[in-house]
Design a protein around this motif. Structure first.
Motif, mmCIF file in Angstrom:
data_model
loop_
_atom_site.group_PDB
_atom_site.id
_atom_site.type_symbol
_atom_site.label_atom_id
_atom_site.label_comp_id
_atom_site.label_asym_id
_atom_site.label_seq_id
_atom_site.Cartn_x
_atom_site.Cartn_y
_atom_site.Cartn_z
ATOM 1 N N GLN A 139 0.876 -1.082 -0.021
ATOM 2 C CA GLN A 139 -0.092 0.007 -0.043
ATOM 3 C C GLN A 139 0.794 1.404 0.023
ATOM 4 O O GLN A 139 2.062 1.095 0.348
ATOM 5 C CB GLN A 139 -0.906 -0.097 1.326
ATOM 6 C CG GLN A 139 -1.960 -1.243 1.189
ATOM 7 C CD GLN A 139 -2.850 -1.235 0.122
ATOM 8 O OE1 GLN A 139 -3.161 -0.052 -0.409
ATOM 9 N NE2 GLN A 139 -3.208 -2.332 -0.624
ATOM 10 N N SER A 140 0.052 2.432 -0.298
ATOM 11 C CA SER A 140 0.996 3.844 -0.474
ATOM 12 C C SER A 140 1.581 4.134 0.751
ATOM 13 O O SER A 140 2.786 4.608 0.867
ATOM 14 C CB SER A 140 0.133 4.617 -1.074
ATOM 15 O OG SER A 140 -0.991 4.785 -0.147
ATOM 16 N N THR A 141 0.778 3.783 1.691
ATOM 17 C CA THR A 141 1.449 4.282 3.168
ATOM 18 C C THR A 141 2.791 3.505 3.658
ATOM 19 O O THR A 141 3.895 4.249 3.866
ATOM 20 C CB THR A 141 0.398 4.035 4.179
ATOM 21 O OG1 THR A 141 -0.034 2.685 4.308
ATOM 22 C CG2 THR A 141 -0.610 5.049 3.976
ATOM 23 N N SER A 142 2.880 2.090 3.452
ATOM 24 C CA SER A 142 3.777 1.630 3.720
ATOM 25 C C SER A 142 5.098 1.627 2.847
ATOM 26 O O SER A 142 6.117 1.872 3.141
ATOM 27 C CB SER A 142 3.660 0.078 3.845
ATOM 28 O OG SER A 142 3.114 -0.542 2.562
ATOM 29 N N THR A 143 4.733 1.961 1.611
ATOM 30 C CA THR A 143 5.817 2.146 0.593
ATOM 31 C C THR A 143 6.411 3.571 0.790
ATOM 32 O O THR A 143 7.448 3.582 0.693
ATOM 33 C CB THR A 143 4.958 2.305 -0.957
ATOM 34 O OG1 THR A 143 4.600 0.921 -1.184
ATOM 35 C CG2 THR A 143 6.019 2.541 -1.798
ATOM 36 N N ASN A 147 10.328 4.070 1.682
ATOM 37 C CA ASN A 147 11.179 5.049 0.873
ATOM 38 C C ASN A 147 11.716 6.013 1.577
ATOM 39 O O ASN A 147 12.906 6.351 1.539
ATOM 40 C CB ASN A 147 10.180 5.640 -0.230
ATOM 41 C CG ASN A 147 9.873 4.720 -1.426
ATOM 42 O OD1 ASN A 147 10.594 3.585 -1.308
ATOM 43 N ND2 ASN A 147 8.808 4.907 -2.144
ATOM 44 N N ASP A 148 11.080 6.547 2.773
ATOM 45 C CA ASP A 148 11.557 7.569 3.754
ATOM 46 C C ASP A 148 12.754 6.767 4.444
ATOM 47 O O ASP A 148 13.831 7.508 4.346
ATOM 48 C CB ASP A 148 10.614 8.045 4.592
ATOM 49 C CG ASP A 148 9.522 8.962 3.971
ATOM 50 O OD1 ASP A 148 9.661 9.472 2.806
ATOM 51 O OD2 ASP A 148 8.525 9.169 4.581
ATOM 52 N N ILE A 358 12.535 -3.353 9.990
ATOM 53 C CA ILE A 358 12.251 -2.940 11.674
ATOM 54 C C ILE A 358 11.955 -1.564 11.517
ATOM 55 O O ILE A 358 11.182 -1.078 12.462
ATOM 56 C CB ILE A 358 13.347 -3.427 12.464
ATOM 57 C CG1 ILE A 358 13.587 -5.072 12.621
ATOM 58 C CG2 ILE A 358 13.268 -2.928 14.034
ATOM 59 C CD1 ILE A 358 14.698 -5.641 13.281
ATOM 60 N N LYS A 359 13.136 -0.595 11.178
ATOM 61 C CA LYS A 359 13.028 0.752 11.280
ATOM 62 C C LYS A 359 11.537 1.272 10.567
ATOM 63 O O LYS A 359 10.882 2.057 11.229
ATOM 64 C CB LYS A 359 14.006 1.484 10.622
ATOM 65 C CG LYS A 359 15.493 1.362 11.336
ATOM 66 C CD LYS A 359 16.578 2.066 10.551
ATOM 67 C CE LYS A 359 17.907 1.862 11.400
ATOM 68 N NZ LYS A 359 17.828 3.296 12.544
ATOM 69 N N THR A 360 11.123 0.672 9.334
ATOM 70 C CA THR A 360 10.054 1.218 9.004
ATOM 71 C C THR A 360 8.492 0.748 9.929
ATOM 72 O O THR A 360 7.769 1.658 9.757
ATOM 73 C CB THR A 360 9.812 0.627 7.411
ATOM 74 O OG1 THR A 360 11.080 1.051 6.571
ATOM 75 C CG2 THR A 360 8.793 1.035 6.512
ATOM 76 N N TYR A 361 8.735 -0.238 10.365
ATOM 77 C CA TYR A 361 7.590 -0.942 10.934
ATOM 78 C C TYR A 361 7.508 0.290 12.229
ATOM 79 O O TYR A 361 6.209 0.475 12.467
ATOM 80 C CB TYR A 361 7.836 -2.323 11.381
ATOM 81 C CG TYR A 361 6.566 -2.896 11.953
ATOM 82 C CD1 TYR A 361 5.505 -3.299 11.460
ATOM 83 C CD2 TYR A 361 6.782 -3.042 13.461
ATOM 84 C CE1 TYR A 361 4.421 -3.762 12.267
ATOM 85 C CE2 TYR A 361 5.643 -3.474 14.324
ATOM 86 C CZ TYR A 361 4.525 -3.824 13.632
ATOM 87 O OH TYR A 361 3.473 -4.475 14.171
ATOM 88 N N ARG A 362 8.490 0.494 12.745
ATOM 89 C CA ARG A 362 8.271 1.230 13.926
ATOM 90 C C ARG A 362 8.226 2.644 13.756
ATOM 91 O O ARG A 362 7.163 3.100 14.302
ATOM 92 C CB ARG A 362 9.858 1.330 14.638
ATOM 93 C CG ARG A 362 10.098 0.000 15.334
ATOM 94 C CD ARG A 362 11.416 -0.170 16.072
ATOM 95 N NE ARG A 362 12.104 -1.271 16.602
ATOM 96 C CZ ARG A 362 12.910 -1.514 17.401
ATOM 97 N NH1 ARG A 362 14.087 -0.773 17.116
ATOM 98 N NH2 ARG A 362 13.126 -2.635 17.635
ATOM 99 N N SER A 363 8.502 3.216 12.372
ATOM 100 C CA SER A 363 7.972 4.541 11.936
ATOM 101 C C SER A 363 6.465 4.392 11.696
ATOM 102 O O SER A 363 5.816 5.649 11.813
ATOM 103 C CB SER A 363 8.862 4.980 10.877
ATOM 104 O OG SER A 363 8.334 4.332 9.668
#
Length: 365
Positions: A139-143, A147-148, A358-363
């Motif tokens: 989904q766009s939110t996770s993408t 990317n960030d 891990i970093k993306t999930y926590r963000s």
């Protein structure tokens, strides 16, 4: 698989090679099936972490690989630690070298994502993130979140590791033959006009004499505990903790460096064998750290060159662009040499899929 956190790299590789010889006549999939797929995700994760996955998969038919990938990717939303299982999937995917095997893996996870995306919102979020990490959907939110994170890990601004007028580092060495050899070689790389080495008794302090102020604290291997304790006491007294932490030793010593970490650490370099497997532990202590690790055998020839080149970038006050640093290092090692082969197993921060996940999930929480 019952000693993932304790097993030595050499022990795992030795047992793995013995096991592979025993299953030579049959397929490795049959081996997993014979053991009722007991803790197979842990085993696959360890193969990925120690860079032996390709060899294990080579002993399967294409049909067996598809069956394994389906088992691996399905149902992690029901696991006790679903994030750990997701990291296993990311690490596995990142370790697959064959294009056809990558495609099989992608097909397996895309098929399962389609099964759960409209029926289980929490599972959809987790699998969408995995697809974003693989850059094959989501989904766009996770993408956007992924990317960030990727962009933020490609470049480390100098002001994140240059605080209160200086960059502070701690390098851990250990009292064994390899530790003593690494320490001596490490010191030799800093014997030039840009650096000054100061003997502090149980440890040494390396200070830059040109450019930005850099202070590197490293215990002497012969005074391993006293040196590390003295450095810790100095940091506690000054209330200034290291921006860069480097572990130099075998994997079974890694806990000493990892447990010393604070949220202040911005770069963590695991120069040990199998350092890739300690990623989640590092991020527990230093959530914002950018991690350099090796997927198999660390070597002082690579570690010392990497440490010196990294410190030259810091001393010059430049932002750390990991792609540029890796390009510079790649040119330093003569093609075909042991150092050149070992360097290919070193992973820069922005290419560590497990850490990115891990970093993306926590963000996103």
């Amino acid at each position: 698989v019952y000693s993932e956190d304790e097993i030595y790299t050499s022990t795992f590789l030795g047992m793995y090679n013995r096991m592979l010889r025993k299953v030579k006549a049959s397929s490795s999939f049959e081996f997993l099936h014979h053991n009722n797929f007991n803790k197979f995700r842990t085993f696959i994760k360890m193969c990925a972490g120690y860079n032996t996955l390709s060899g294990f998969l080579s002993k399967m038919t294409d049909y067996e690989k598809k069956m394994l990938f389906q088992r691996l990717v399905q149902g992690i939303e029901n696991a006790n630690d679903n994030l750990s299982s997701a990291v296993t999937i990311a690490d596995t995917y990142g370790s697959i070298k064959s294009a056809s095997e990558k495609q099989m893996f992608e097909e397996a996870i895309l098929a399962y994502y389609e099964e759960i995306r409209y029926t289980d919102p929490e599972a959809e979020k987790l699998y969408s993130l995995i697809l974003s990490v693989f850059e094959i959907g989501g989904q766009s939110t996770s993408t956007m979140a992924f990317n960030d994170q990727t962009v933020s890990l490609k470049i480390l601004p100098i002001d994140r590791i240059y605080k209160e007028g200086k960059n502070i580092q701690q390098h851990f060495f250990f009292d064994d033959p390899d530790g003593k050899a690494s320490y001596a070689h490490f010191l030799g790389t800093f014997r030039n006009g840009n650096w000054r080495i100061i003997d502090k008794g149980t440890y040494i302090l390396i200070k830059s004499v040109r450019g930005m102020a850099v202070e590197i604290y490293a215990n002497k291997p012969t005074t391993e505990y006293a040196g590390q304790d003295a450095i810790k006491a100095h940091f506690a007294e000054t209330q200034r903790w290291p921006d860069v932490v480097v572990h130099r030793g075998h994997s079974y010593f890694a806990s000493a460096a990892i447990e010393s970490l604070t949220p202040n650490a911005e770069i963590v370099f695991l120069g040990s064998c199998g350092g890739y497997n300690n990623i989640s532990q590092v991020l527990k202590y230093s959530p914002n750290a950018q991690i350099i690790s090796s997927k198999q055998i660390g070597t002082m020839m690579v570690n010392d060159r990497l440490a010196l080149e990294l410190n030259e970038v810091i001393r010059k006050g430049q932002d750390i662009v990991w792609d540029n640093l890796w390009y510079t290092l790649d040119r330093k090692f003569a093609a075909g040499t042991t150092a050149d082969k070992r360097f290919k197993d070193y992973i820069p921060p922005h290419k560590n899929l497990g850490a990115l996940l891990i970093k993306t999930y926590r963000s996103m929480l």
